[in-house]
Design a protein around this motif. Structure first.
Motif, PDB file in Angstrom:
ATOM      1  N   UNK A 160       0.841  -1.194   0.000  1.00 34.73           N
ATOM      2  CA  UNK A 160       0.000   0.000   0.000  1.00 34.73           C
ATOM      3  C   UNK A 160       0.878   1.247   0.000  1.00 34.73           C
ATOM      4  N   UNK A 161       0.281   2.382  -0.338  1.00 33.53           N
ATOM      5  CA  UNK A 161       1.038   3.635  -0.348  1.00 33.53           C
ATOM      6  C   UNK A 161       1.612   3.939   1.031  1.00 33.53           C
ATOM      7  N   UNK A 162       0.821   3.684   2.051  1.00 36.24           N
ATOM      8  CA  UNK A 162       1.280   3.951   3.416  1.00 36.24           C
ATOM      9  C   UNK A 162       2.460   3.054   3.786  1.00 36.24           C
ATOM     10  N   UNK A 208       4.704  20.245   3.668  1.00 34.49           N
ATOM     11  CA  UNK A 208       4.575  18.852   3.258  1.00 34.49           C
ATOM     12  C   UNK A 208       3.743  18.749   1.985  1.00 34.49           C
ATOM     13  N   UNK A 209       3.961  17.644   1.251  1.00 38.75           N
ATOM     14  CA  UNK A 209       3.123  17.309   0.102  1.00 38.75           C
ATOM     15  C   UNK A 209       1.905  16.540   0.609  1.00 38.75           C
ATOM     16  N   UNK A 210       0.720  16.972   0.197  1.00 36.48           N
ATOM     17  CA  UNK A 210      -0.525  16.390   0.696  1.00 36.48           C
ATOM     18  C   UNK A 210      -1.315  15.806  -0.470  1.00 36.48           C
ATOM     19  N   UNK A 211      -1.786  14.566  -0.357  1.00 36.43           N
ATOM     20  CA  UNK A 211      -2.627  14.004  -1.424  1.00 36.43           C
ATOM     21  C   UNK A 211      -3.881  14.840  -1.626  1.00 36.43           C
ATOM     22  N   UNK A 262      10.189   2.805   2.538  1.00 35.21           N
ATOM     23  CA  UNK A 262      11.241   3.599   1.908  1.00 35.21           C
ATOM     24  C   UNK A 262      11.949   4.498   2.921  1.00 35.21           C
ATOM     25  N   UNK A 263      11.185   5.023   3.871  1.00 36.38           N
ATOM     26  CA  UNK A 263      11.793   5.874   4.903  1.00 36.38           C
ATOM     27  C   UNK A 263      12.855   5.108   5.677  1.00 36.38           C
ATOM     28  N   UNK A 264      12.509   3.913   6.122  1.00 40.95           N
ATOM     29  CA  UNK A 264      13.476   3.122   6.882  1.00 40.95           C
ATOM     30  C   UNK A 264      14.553   2.527   5.975  1.00 40.95           C
ATOM     31  N   UNK A 313       7.250   8.680  -4.852  1.00 38.24           N
ATOM     32  CA  UNK A 313       8.395   7.875  -5.284  1.00 38.24           C
ATOM     33  C   UNK A 313       8.188   6.399  -4.948  1.00 38.24           C
ATOM     34  N   UNK A 314       8.608   5.538  -5.869  1.00 38.61           N
ATOM     35  CA  UNK A 314       8.519   4.093  -5.638  1.00 38.61           C
ATOM     36  C   UNK A 314       9.884   3.474  -5.351  1.00 38.61           C
TER      37      UNK A 314
END
Length: 302
Positions: A59-61, A253-256, A67-69, A105-106
């Motif tokens: 999922x996106x979340x 921040x970037x917000x959906x 990716x953060x970790x 980003x993926x």
């Protein structure tokens, strides 16, 4: 007297006269000999997930968290090993905006020097690093995989533009690692490049600048803005709408877009309807609470 005829020379003249692209190939075809084609390198890193650890789309979340970790683990590991690395491409652009990964980003991108790449290939390839982030109750294993074709520093068939990957063994998500080399020292002195033809002058990269990225110490190129403009144009610094996200300066921040409607008819706490434009994804929560006297007036009116 019989004159000797140089058939090979005549064939070459005929090929030139016919304006064929490849004279040697034309000669081979005239002599009925099939041309010999050089086999290209097989692609080592296919896809947007590593197939060895792919368990399905996340999922996106979960992708954002992973990716953060992933990049935190990379920064932690490289610094523990004394490895010089810096942020690149979209990851560098994410740092420029708010020191974070761009939410759409993926995968992520980092760069290293050819010397560092050689050292990792010879001494650290296929190393697994266990990362534990207690604050988020997050533990993962990461694999360093260096492309066996990294020694070919030219683009070639473009099958192996990526020199290595830092791979999350739980999901198959990864960081792309590319090395910078001086491949044309005579014609382009002082210029280093990757296989994907991103070229930099040495002083644009060095000395590296120490920054914070995802709350960890990281490094970026010396002339990071010049590099980003060259790759993405200056609009990358001014475009506040991209890939279904809006930049909200109020929260940095970037917000959906699905989370927030900047123009909407809201019912305020005093019961009135008002069309509000606020640069905050919290919606009505951003509307200040009524004062004591306002509440007293509303009670009396009721």
């Amino acid at each position: 007297m019989i004159k000797e005829i140089n058939f090979e020379k005549n064939l070459e003249k005929n090929a030139k006269r016919l304006k064929l692209k490849n004279h040697k190939l034309a000669i081979g075809e005239m002599a009925m000999e099939p041309p010999v084609r050089k086999q290209g390198e097989p692609k080592y890193f296919p896809g947007h997930y590593d197939g060895r650890y792919y368990i399905g789309f996340v999922t996106d979340e979960e992708r954002q968290r992973t990716l953060t970790h992933l990049v935190r683990a990379w920064l932690q590991w490289t610094q523990s090993q004394g490895i010089e690395t810096w942020l690149a491409h979209g990851t560098l652009l994410g740092w420029w905006w708010n020191n974070r990964i761009l939410p759409w980003d993926t995968d992520l991108d980092v760069q290293v020097s050819e010397t560092t790449l050689k050292s990792m290939a010879e001494n650290m390839n296929m190393t697994t690093w266990t990362y534990n982030f207690e604050e988020d109750n997050f533990q993962r294993d990461y694999l360093l995989d260096i492309n066996p074709y990294w020694t070919n520093r030219l683009r070639g068939t473009a099958a192996n533009l990526i020199d290595g990957r830092w791979i999350d063994k739980s999901t198959g998500l990864f960081i792309d690692i590319t090395g910078l080399s001086q491949t044309h020292g005579v014609t382009r002195p002082g210029v280093i490049s990757c296989k994907n033809l991103h070229r930099y002058k040495t002083f644009e990269i060095y000395p590296l600048r120490e920054v914070k990225f995802e709350d960890f110490k990281a490094y970026v190129p010396n002339s990071y803005e010049k590099i980003l403009i060259k790759e993405y144009r200056s609009k990358a610094f001014t475009n506040t709408e991209f890939s279904g996200h809006d930049w909200q300066p109020a929260i940095g921040s970037w917000v959906p877009k699905t989370r927030f409607e900047p123009h909407r008819l809201y019912r305020l706490r005093n019961g009135k309807m008002m069309k509000i434009k606020i640069e905050d994804p919290r919606g009505l929560e951003a509307v200040p609470r009524p004062s004591f006297w306002n509440l007293l007036w509303r009670l009396a009116y009721w």
